[in-house]
Design a protein around this motif. Structure first.
Motif, PDB file in Angstrom:
ATOM      1  N   LEU A 186      81.024 -37.145  39.317  1.00 11.42           N
ATOM      2  CA  LEU A 186      82.103 -38.123  39.316  1.00 11.42           C
ATOM      3  C   LEU A 186      83.178 -37.651  38.350  1.00 11.42           C
ATOM      4  N   SER A 187      84.410 -37.690  38.818  1.00 18.38           N
ATOM      5  CA  SER A 187      85.523 -37.328  37.945  1.00 18.38           C
ATOM      6  C   SER A 187      85.842 -38.485  37.005  1.00 18.38           C
ATOM      7  N   VAL A 188      86.528 -38.185  35.936  1.00 21.36           N
ATOM      8  CA  VAL A 188      86.939 -39.214  34.967  1.00 21.36           C
ATOM      9  C   VAL A 188      88.463 -39.129  34.813  1.00 21.36           C
ATOM     10  N   PRO A 189      89.206 -40.181  35.238  1.00 22.52           N
ATOM     11  CA  PRO A 189      88.694 -41.387  35.905  1.00 22.52           C
ATOM     12  C   PRO A 189      88.224 -41.077  37.321  1.00 22.52           C
ATOM     13  N   ALA A 190      87.271 -41.867  37.809  1.00 23.27           N
ATOM     14  CA  ALA A 190      86.691 -41.652  39.130  1.00 23.27           C
ATOM     15  C   ALA A 190      87.698 -41.971  40.222  1.00 23.27           C
ATOM     16  N   ALA A 191      87.647 -41.203  41.309  1.00 18.34           N
ATOM     17  CA  ALA A 191      88.567 -41.415  42.417  1.00 18.34           C
ATOM     18  C   ALA A 191      88.271 -42.707  43.157  1.00 18.34           C
ATOM     19  N   ASP A 192      86.990 -43.063  43.258  1.00 14.72           N
ATOM     20  CA  ASP A 192      86.596 -44.290  43.956  1.00 14.72           C
ATOM     21  C   ASP A 192      86.595 -45.460  42.979  1.00 14.72           C
ATOM     22  N   PRO A 193      87.253 -46.577  43.313  1.00 20.51           N
ATOM     23  CA  PRO A 193      87.300 -47.720  42.393  1.00 20.51           C
ATOM     24  C   PRO A 193      85.924 -48.246  42.006  1.00 20.51           C
ATOM     25  N   ALA A 194      84.964 -48.216  42.961  1.00 23.25           N
ATOM     26  CA  ALA A 194      83.619 -48.704  42.651  1.00 23.25           C
ATOM     27  C   ALA A 194      82.939 -47.786  41.631  1.00 23.25           C
ATOM     28  N   ASP A 195      83.095 -46.480  41.815  1.00 22.72           N
ATOM     29  CA  ASP A 195      82.522 -45.536  40.846  1.00 22.72           C
ATOM     30  C   ASP A 195      83.172 -45.703  39.482  1.00 22.72           C
ATOM     31  N   GLU A 196      84.480 -45.889  39.462  1.00 21.06           N
ATOM     32  CA  GLU A 196      85.185 -46.049  38.187  1.00 21.06           C
ATOM     33  C   GLU A 196      84.718 -47.311  37.463  1.00 21.06           C
ATOM     34  N   ALA A 197      84.485 -48.372  38.216  1.00 18.41           N
ATOM     35  CA  ALA A 197      84.018 -49.618  37.606  1.00 18.41           C
ATOM     36  C   ALA A 197      82.624 -49.445  37.012  1.00 18.41           C
ATOM     37  N   ASP A 198      81.737 -48.710  37.729  1.00 21.95           N
ATOM     38  CA  ASP A 198      80.385 -48.498  37.219  1.00 21.95           C
ATOM     39  C   ASP A 198      80.394 -47.616  35.974  1.00 21.95           C
ATOM     40  N   VAL A 199      81.221 -46.575  35.982  1.00 21.85           N
ATOM     41  CA  VAL A 199      81.308 -45.690  34.817  1.00 21.85           C
ATOM     42  C   VAL A 199      81.855 -46.452  33.614  1.00 21.85           C
ATOM     43  N   ALA A 200      82.888 -47.225  33.848  1.00 15.88           N
ATOM     44  CA  ALA A 200      83.488 -47.991  32.752  1.00 15.88           C
ATOM     45  C   ALA A 200      82.496 -49.002  32.186  1.00 15.88           C
ATOM     46  N   ASP A 229      83.128 -42.780  25.135  1.00 12.75           N
ATOM     47  CA  ASP A 229      84.322 -42.330  25.840  1.00 12.75           C
ATOM     48  C   ASP A 229      83.876 -41.428  26.993  1.00 12.75           C
ATOM     49  N   ALA A 230      84.115 -41.864  28.227  1.00 16.03           N
ATOM     50  CA  ALA A 230      83.641 -41.107  29.394  1.00 16.03           C
ATOM     51  C   ALA A 230      84.246 -39.711  29.454  1.00 16.03           C
ATOM     52  N   ALA A 285      84.692 -37.688  27.153  1.00 13.30           N
ATOM     53  CA  ALA A 285      83.992 -36.786  26.229  1.00 13.30           C
ATOM     54  C   ALA A 285      82.561 -36.507  26.665  1.00 13.30           C
ATOM     55  N   ALA A 286      82.125 -37.095  27.785  1.00 11.85           N
ATOM     56  CA  ALA A 286      80.743 -36.917  28.246  1.00 11.85           C
ATOM     57  C   ALA A 286      80.516 -35.494  28.749  1.00 11.85           C
ATOM     58  N   ALA A 287      79.292 -35.010  28.582  1.00 16.08           N
ATOM     59  CA  ALA A 287      78.938 -33.676  29.079  1.00 16.08           C
ATOM     60  C   ALA A 287      78.852 -33.662  30.601  1.00 16.08           C
ATOM     61  N   ALA A 288      78.478 -34.785  31.191  1.00 16.77           N
ATOM     62  CA  ALA A 288      78.392 -34.900  32.648  1.00 16.77           C
ATOM     63  C   ALA A 288      78.404 -36.374  33.020  1.00 16.77           C
ATOM     64  N   VAL A 289      79.053 -36.670  34.137  1.00 19.27           N
ATOM     65  CA  VAL A 289      79.044 -38.014  34.712  1.00 19.27           C
ATOM     66  C   VAL A 289      78.724 -37.846  36.193  1.00 19.27           C
ATOM     67  N   VAL A 290      77.601 -38.428  36.641  1.00 22.59           N
ATOM     68  CA  VAL A 290      77.159 -38.231  38.017  1.00 22.59           C
ATOM     69  C   VAL A 290      76.661 -39.548  38.601  1.00 22.59           C
ATOM     70  N   ARG A 291      76.613 -39.582  39.925  1.00 25.31           N
ATOM     71  CA  ARG A 291      75.958 -40.677  40.625  1.00 25.31           C
ATOM     72  C   ARG A 291      74.732 -40.110  41.334  1.00 25.31           C
ATOM     73  N   VAL A 328      75.583 -37.779  27.289  1.00 27.05           N
ATOM     74  CA  VAL A 328      76.332 -37.679  26.032  1.00 27.05           C
ATOM     75  C   VAL A 328      75.583 -36.737  25.088  1.00 27.05           C
ATOM     76  N   GLU A 329      76.293 -35.778  24.522  1.00 26.67           N
ATOM     77  CA  GLU A 329      75.702 -34.867  23.542  1.00 26.67           C
ATOM     78  C   GLU A 329      75.821 -35.462  22.141  1.00 26.67           C
TER      79      GLU A 329
END
Length: 309
Positions: free
Chosen positions: A168-182, A191-192, A194-200, A224-225
């Motif tokens: 998942l990119s930050v900010p996420a392209a999909d609104p639902a993904d962005e809401a879940d990450v946030a 802070d997303a 600064a994360a080492a990886a963000v995935v679904r 998060v590291e």
């Protein structure tokens, strides 16, 4: 006694048969054209020699014997003219054979150059893999087979699952993904960016306990590291595995490249170790322990194979 072979021509499929007798009167055959014809596949090695070399026959060739390996003998009292013809035939055959061999060698060398395969990729070695490398290598679709042992009930369970891991990119392209990450990052003050990886990660599987029932789910993982490049940190999840509630676990990367995760829950704790056997095969060992960590409730082993198509 001089022996000369009368050999049938060998031809590629679709090309006319090359005659084994000398060309009829009025037709000329140019030996210098042999390499070109062989290189184009229009004349075989045996066929070239048979077509261009004179043949001495002292007895008629019957239809039943045509095209087979025969021998014609010339008696010891053959005339000088026959001997001269035999010598010319041998010299002609030797010259044509040498030209044909050179043409075939050149043609084969060209084909080898044209069809040379690229070198194989270097062997996959997970040793020293960082957490960023680990999650980058984990992206894709996986077919999982898990064997689970329930210690409390002394039962065995087999689960077949399809697992999908997508970045998942930050900010996420999909609104639902962005809401879940946030939601995950806000809960734990992370802070997303600064994360080492963000995935679904999504999964769907069936158990041999109840093959008519499908277990499916999806969760957002934020890695998060402790500090940039560290071999330890936290794994934030929107939904946990053992309990369907947000969860945070502690992870470490072993020198072998194995990812070890310990996730405490309210009434239990999950301990997982995941590593790559090859680039496309992952292994997973997990335990569900009691809240105090002194007893093992279930233990399981999973093999996950990447789907390449």
């Amino acid at each position: 006694m001089v022996l000369l072979s009368h050999v049938a021509a060998v031809r590629p499929s679709g090309w006319p048969v090359v005659p084994t007798a000398p060309p009829p009167a009025g037709l000329a055959f140019c030996p210098s054209a042999v390499p070109t014809l062989v290189g184009q596949g229009r004349l075989s090695v045996v066929g070239a020699a048979a077509f261009s070399a004179p043949v001495i026959r002292r007895r008629p060739v019957t239809p039943a014997r045509r095209g087979t390996c025969m021998a014609s003998s010339v008696s010891d009292d053959a005339s000088g003219e026959d001997a001269a013809i035999a010598a010319a035939a041998a010299a002609s055959s030797a010259a044509v054979a040498a030209a044909v061999a050179a043409a075939v060698a050149q043609n084969d060398g060209g084909n080898m150059d044209d069809e040379e395969e690229p070198p194989p990729p270097p062997p996959f070695d997970p040793t020293g893999m960082s957490v960023r490398d680990f999650f980058a290598a984990s992206m894709g679709r996986w077919r999982s087979q898990r064997s689970s042992h329930n210690m409390a009930f002394q039962q065995f369970e087999q689960v077949l699952s399809e697992i999908s891991i997508t970045p998942l990119s930050v900010p996420a392209a999909d609104p639902a993904d962005e809401a879940d990450v946030a939601a995950v990052c806000d809960r734990y003050g992370v802070d997303a960016s600064a994360a080492a990886a963000v995935v679904r990660m999504s999964w769907e599987g069936t158990s041999d306990w109840d093959e008519d029932e499908t277990s499916a789910g999806s969760t957002v993982l934020v890695v998060v590291e402790d500090e940039p490049g560290a071999a330890s940190g936290r794994l934030l999840r929107s939904i946990g595995y053992t309990e369907a509630v947000p969860a945070v676990g502690r992870w470490t990367m072993e020198p072998t490249g194995a990812f070890v995760l310990v996730t405490p829950y309210e009434s239990a704790a999950a301990v997982e170790r995941i590593w790559f056997a090859t680039r496309d095969v992952r292994m997973r060992v997990s335990e569900i322990r009691t809240g105090g960590g002194r007893g093992v409730l279930t233990a399981s082993f999973s093999t996950e194979i990447r789907r390449l198509s």
